[in-house]
Design a protein around this motif. Structure first.
Motif, PDB file in Angstrom:
ATOM      1  N   LEU A 164      -1.944  15.734  32.192  1.00  0.00           N
ATOM      2  CA  LEU A 164      -3.294  15.477  31.713  1.00  0.00           C
ATOM      3  C   LEU A 164      -3.528  16.387  30.508  1.00  0.00           C
ATOM      4  CD1 LEU A 164      -6.089  14.074  32.265  1.00  0.00           C
ATOM      5  CD2 LEU A 164      -6.691  16.129  33.561  1.00  0.00           C
ATOM      6  N   GLU A 165      -3.884  15.822  29.362  1.00  0.00           N
ATOM      7  CA  GLU A 165      -4.123  16.612  28.160  1.00  0.00           C
ATOM      8  C   GLU A 165      -5.630  16.748  27.931  1.00  0.00           C
ATOM      9  OE1 GLU A 165      -1.958  15.243  24.784  1.00  0.00           O
ATOM     10  OE2 GLU A 165      -0.011  15.783  25.648  1.00  0.00           O
ATOM     11  N   LEU A 166      -6.043  17.963  27.553  1.00  0.00           N
ATOM     12  CA  LEU A 166      -7.461  18.273  27.370  1.00  0.00           C
ATOM     13  C   LEU A 166      -7.717  18.723  25.932  1.00  0.00           C
ATOM     14  CD1 LEU A 166      -7.753  20.631  30.480  1.00  0.00           C
ATOM     15  CD2 LEU A 166      -8.094  18.154  30.479  1.00  0.00           C
ATOM     16  N   ASP A 167      -8.833  18.297  25.384  1.00  0.00           N
ATOM     17  CA  ASP A 167      -9.175  18.745  24.027  1.00  0.00           C
ATOM     18  C   ASP A 167     -10.619  18.350  23.726  1.00  0.00           C
ATOM     19  OD1 ASP A 167      -8.894  19.898  21.574  1.00  0.00           O
ATOM     20  OD2 ASP A 167      -7.636  18.326  20.719  1.00  0.00           O
ATOM     21  N   TYR A 168     -11.118  18.906  22.627  1.00  0.00           N
ATOM     22  CA  TYR A 168     -12.400  18.463  22.082  1.00  0.00           C
ATOM     23  C   TYR A 168     -12.128  17.459  20.976  1.00  0.00           C
ATOM     24  CZ  TYR A 168     -14.685  22.413  24.430  1.00  0.00           C
ATOM     25  OH  TYR A 168     -15.163  23.293  25.360  1.00  0.00           O
ATOM     26  N   ALA A 169     -12.980  16.441  20.866  1.00  0.00           N
ATOM     27  CA  ALA A 169     -12.864  15.487  19.763  1.00  0.00           C
ATOM     28  C   ALA A 169     -13.140  16.216  18.455  1.00  0.00           C
ATOM     29  CB  ALA A 169     -13.847  14.335  19.955  1.00  0.00           C
ATOM     30  N   GLY A 170     -12.523  15.733  17.393  1.00  0.00           N
ATOM     31  CA  GLY A 170     -12.626  16.434  16.114  1.00  0.00           C
ATOM     32  C   GLY A 170     -14.030  16.518  15.541  1.00  0.00           C
ATOM     33  N   LYS A 171     -14.796  15.437  15.669  1.00  0.00           N
ATOM     34  CA  LYS A 171     -16.128  15.410  15.070  1.00  0.00           C
ATOM     35  C   LYS A 171     -17.207  15.543  16.136  1.00  0.00           C
ATOM     36  CE  LYS A 171     -15.038  12.831  10.879  1.00  0.00           C
ATOM     37  NZ  LYS A 171     -15.378  11.663  10.038  1.00  0.00           N
ATOM     38  N   PHE A 197       0.850  -1.194   0.000  1.00  0.00           N
ATOM     39  CA  PHE A 197       0.000   0.000   0.000  1.00  0.00           C
ATOM     40  C   PHE A 197       0.882   1.238   0.000  1.00  0.00           C
ATOM     41  CE2 PHE A 197       0.837  -1.169   4.336  1.00  0.00           C
ATOM     42  CZ  PHE A 197       1.035   0.024   5.009  1.00  0.00           C
ATOM     43  N   ASN A 198       0.309   2.360  -0.326  1.00  0.00           N
ATOM     44  CA  ASN A 198       1.043   3.620  -0.432  1.00  0.00           C
ATOM     45  C   ASN A 198       1.176   4.252   0.957  1.00  0.00           C
ATOM     46  OD1 ASN A 198       1.906   6.281  -0.895  1.00  0.00           O
ATOM     47  ND2 ASN A 198       0.915   6.353  -2.900  1.00  0.00           N
ATOM     48  N   LYS A 199       2.346   4.128   1.570  1.00  0.00           N
ATOM     49  CA  LYS A 199       2.538   4.641   2.923  1.00  0.00           C
ATOM     50  C   LYS A 199       2.457   6.165   2.982  1.00  0.00           C
ATOM     51  CE  LYS A 199       4.625   0.442   3.176  1.00  0.00           C
ATOM     52  NZ  LYS A 199       4.874  -0.435   2.007  1.00  0.00           N
ATOM     53  N   GLU A 200       2.969   6.830   1.976  1.00  0.00           N
ATOM     54  CA  GLU A 200       2.937   8.287   1.976  1.00  0.00           C
ATOM     55  C   GLU A 200       1.506   8.802   1.902  1.00  0.00           C
ATOM     56  OE1 GLU A 200       5.020  12.114  -0.262  1.00  0.00           O
ATOM     57  OE2 GLU A 200       5.589  10.063  -0.796  1.00  0.00           O
ATOM     58  N   ALA A 201       0.651   8.097   1.123  1.00  0.00           N
ATOM     59  CA  ALA A 201      -0.761   8.479   1.045  1.00  0.00           C
ATOM     60  C   ALA A 201      -1.452   8.280   2.387  1.00  0.00           C
ATOM     61  CB  ALA A 201      -1.461   7.661  -0.044  1.00  0.00           C
ATOM     62  N   VAL A 202      -1.073   7.227   3.106  1.00  0.00           N
ATOM     63  CA  VAL A 202      -1.620   6.974   4.437  1.00  0.00           C
ATOM     64  C   VAL A 202      -1.205   8.086   5.391  1.00  0.00           C
ATOM     65  CG1 VAL A 202      -1.493   5.437   6.447  1.00  0.00           C
ATOM     66  CG2 VAL A 202      -1.757   4.478   4.160  1.00  0.00           C
ATOM     67  N   TYR A 203       0.060   8.490   5.330  1.00  0.00           N
ATOM     68  CA  TYR A 203       0.570   9.562   6.182  1.00  0.00           C
ATOM     69  C   TYR A 203      -0.213  10.853   5.964  1.00  0.00           C
ATOM     70  CZ  TYR A 203       3.777  13.155   7.890  1.00  0.00           C
ATOM     71  OH  TYR A 203       4.331  14.231   8.543  1.00  0.00           O
ATOM     72  N   LYS A 204      -0.488  11.202   4.695  1.00  0.00           N
ATOM     73  CA  LYS A 204      -1.230  12.417   4.387  1.00  0.00           C
ATOM     74  C   LYS A 204      -2.688  12.295   4.823  1.00  0.00           C
ATOM     75  CE  LYS A 204       1.690  13.786   0.485  1.00  0.00           C
ATOM     76  NZ  LYS A 204       1.760  13.993  -0.993  1.00  0.00           N
ATOM     77  N   ALA A 205      -3.261  11.096   4.661  1.00  0.00           N
ATOM     78  CA  ALA A 205      -4.663  10.895   5.039  1.00  0.00           C
ATOM     79  C   ALA A 205      -4.863  11.021   6.542  1.00  0.00           C
ATOM     80  CB  ALA A 205      -5.132   9.522   4.558  1.00  0.00           C
ATOM     81  N   LEU A 206      -3.872  10.606   7.336  1.00  0.00           N
ATOM     82  CA  LEU A 206      -3.992  10.670   8.793  1.00  0.00           C
ATOM     83  C   LEU A 206      -4.043  12.101   9.313  1.00  0.00           C
ATOM     84  CD1 LEU A 206      -1.579   7.789   9.876  1.00  0.00           C
ATOM     85  CD2 LEU A 206      -4.062   7.850  10.147  1.00  0.00           C
ATOM     86  N   ALA A 207      -3.667  13.058   8.476  1.00  0.00           N
ATOM     87  CA  ALA A 207      -3.734  14.463   8.878  1.00  0.00           C
ATOM     88  C   ALA A 207      -5.165  14.991   8.843  1.00  0.00           C
ATOM     89  CB  ALA A 207      -2.848  15.315   7.975  1.00  0.00           C
ATOM     90  N   LYS A 253      -9.045  15.354   9.777  1.00  0.00           N
ATOM     91  CA  LYS A 253      -9.774  15.279  11.044  1.00  0.00           C
ATOM     92  C   LYS A 253     -10.591  13.990  11.118  1.00  0.00           C
ATOM     93  CE  LYS A 253     -11.505  19.063  12.659  1.00  0.00           C
ATOM     94  NZ  LYS A 253     -12.359  20.258  12.896  1.00  0.00           N
ATOM     95  N   GLY A 254     -10.424  13.243  12.207  1.00  0.00           N
ATOM     96  CA  GLY A 254     -11.207  12.036  12.437  1.00  0.00           C
ATOM     97  C   GLY A 254     -10.681  10.789  11.756  1.00  0.00           C
ATOM     98  N   GLU A 255      -9.621  10.904  10.949  1.00  0.00           N
ATOM     99  CA  GLU A 255      -9.101   9.731  10.244  1.00  0.00           C
ATOM    100  C   GLU A 255      -8.226   8.901  11.168  1.00  0.00           C
ATOM    101  OE1 GLU A 255      -9.556   7.347   8.219  1.00  0.00           O
ATOM    102  OE2 GLU A 255      -9.511   8.644   6.415  1.00  0.00           O
ATOM    103  N   THR A 256      -8.275   7.576  11.020  1.00  0.00           N
ATOM    104  CA  THR A 256      -7.479   6.677  11.850  1.00  0.00           C
ATOM    105  C   THR A 256      -6.824   5.621  10.981  1.00  0.00           C
ATOM    106  OG1 THR A 256      -9.288   5.098  12.239  1.00  0.00           O
ATOM    107  CG2 THR A 256      -9.093   6.959  13.785  1.00  0.00           C
ATOM    108  N   LEU A 257      -5.761   5.022  11.505  1.00  0.00           N
ATOM    109  CA  LEU A 257      -5.060   3.958  10.791  1.00  0.00           C
ATOM    110  C   LEU A 257      -5.965   2.738  10.628  1.00  0.00           C
ATOM    111  CD1 LEU A 257      -2.234   3.757   9.584  1.00  0.00           C
ATOM    112  CD2 LEU A 257      -1.480   2.616  11.665  1.00  0.00           C
ATOM    113  N   LYS A 258      -6.821   2.481  11.618  1.00  0.00           N
ATOM    114  CA  LYS A 258      -7.747   1.329  11.537  1.00  0.00           C
ATOM    115  C   LYS A 258      -8.736   1.526  10.381  1.00  0.00           C
ATOM    116  CE  LYS A 258      -9.511  -2.532  13.186  1.00  0.00           C
ATOM    117  NZ  LYS A 258      -9.947  -2.635  14.586  1.00  0.00           N
ATOM    118  N   HIS A 259      -9.244   2.742  10.219  1.00  0.00           N
ATOM    119  CA  HIS A 259     -10.202   3.006   9.140  1.00  0.00           C
ATOM    120  C   HIS A 259      -9.537   2.886   7.772  1.00  0.00           C
ATOM    121  CE1 HIS A 259     -12.585   5.894   6.524  1.00  0.00           C
ATOM    122  NE2 HIS A 259     -13.422   4.907   6.791  1.00  0.00           N
TER     123      HIS A 259
END
Length: 230
Positions: free
Chosen positions: A143-150, A78-88, A90-96
């Motif tokens: 402790l890190e705080l944030d809102y989920a992307g979606k 598979f195209n690793k570079e495309a995966v790297y760009k896709a992970l940027a 919002k909400g994208e994951t390696l599992k998906h």
């Protein structure tokens, strides 16, 4: 041979090749000497090793065989570079991304890799490109705080057209990834303080450092990414 153990005995305990061979019990002095020679001469490896480096990875780097490997013949790459760009995104994951790759099935007689293989291949590629950086974490320190992307939506059963946006607040202990999550229909400062208090109550204490992401409700101004006004 347990390559990681050999390296530890050599670099940390400063044992000779003979002593290492006796300690491991499954290799000779000559084998240990040859392995350490390959390790020192290989530009891709150095000691201390990153935490995620395995014996299998060390073997694949130091004992590469000419020709096409069995994995290359059996499994579809598979195209690793495309995966790297896709992970940027919002909400994208390696599992998906793996699920999309896996759904294509067999192509030209090559079957898709398992999720574990997929993650390992991507991790090895990212390490070789120096795209990731390991940050040392310690228990109970941050402790890190944030809102989920979606956002999620609440639907009114009596009036299907009526929906309410729900923002997911997340607080995570960085060492263990133990987290607290709560849905918020209003994200003003009053509710921000409320969910933070709820998170601290859930964890049963306050860490020495609490790190909010650059969310508007928590950060008033952040010009240099070094000294934000909270």
């Amino acid at each position: 041979m347990d390559y990681k153990k050999v390296l530890r005995l050599h670099f940390v305990n400063h044992l000779s090749c003979r002593e290492i061979a006796e300690s491991c019990g499954d290799c000779s002095k000559t084998t240990v000497n040859e392995f350490l020679k390959r390790f020192r001469e290989n530009p891709e490896l150095s000691y201390p090793l990153p935490a995620d480096v395995t014996n299998e990875y060390i073997e694949s780097i130091l004992y590469k065989k000419p020709g096409v490997s069995a994995n290359q013949l059996l499994y579809r790459d598979f195209n690793k570079e495309a995966v790297y760009k896709a992970l940027a995104r919002k909400g994208e994951t390696l599992k998906h991304l793996w699920q999309k790759y896996n759904a294509i099935g067999i192509v030209d007689g090559k079957k898709p890799m398992s999720y574990r293989q997929y993650c390992r291949r991507y991790s090895e590629w990212a390490d070789s490109k120096q795209l990731t950086f390991h940050i040392q974490r310690y228990p109970g320190v941050n402790l890190e705080l944030d809102y989920a992307g979606k956002q999620l939506y609440l639907h009114n059963r009596r009036n299907p057209d009526e929906t309410i946006k729900v923002t997911i607040f997340i607080a995570a202990l960085t060492y263990s990834d133990y987290f607290y999550a709560e849905g918020m229909t209003e994200c003003d400062i009053r509710n921000w303080i409320r969910v933070n208090n709820n998170a601290l109550s859930y964890f049963g204490g306050v860490t020495p450092t609490i790190t909010p992401d650059n969310c508007k409700v928590a950060v008033a101004r952040n010009k240099d990414w070094i000294s934000p006004v909270l």
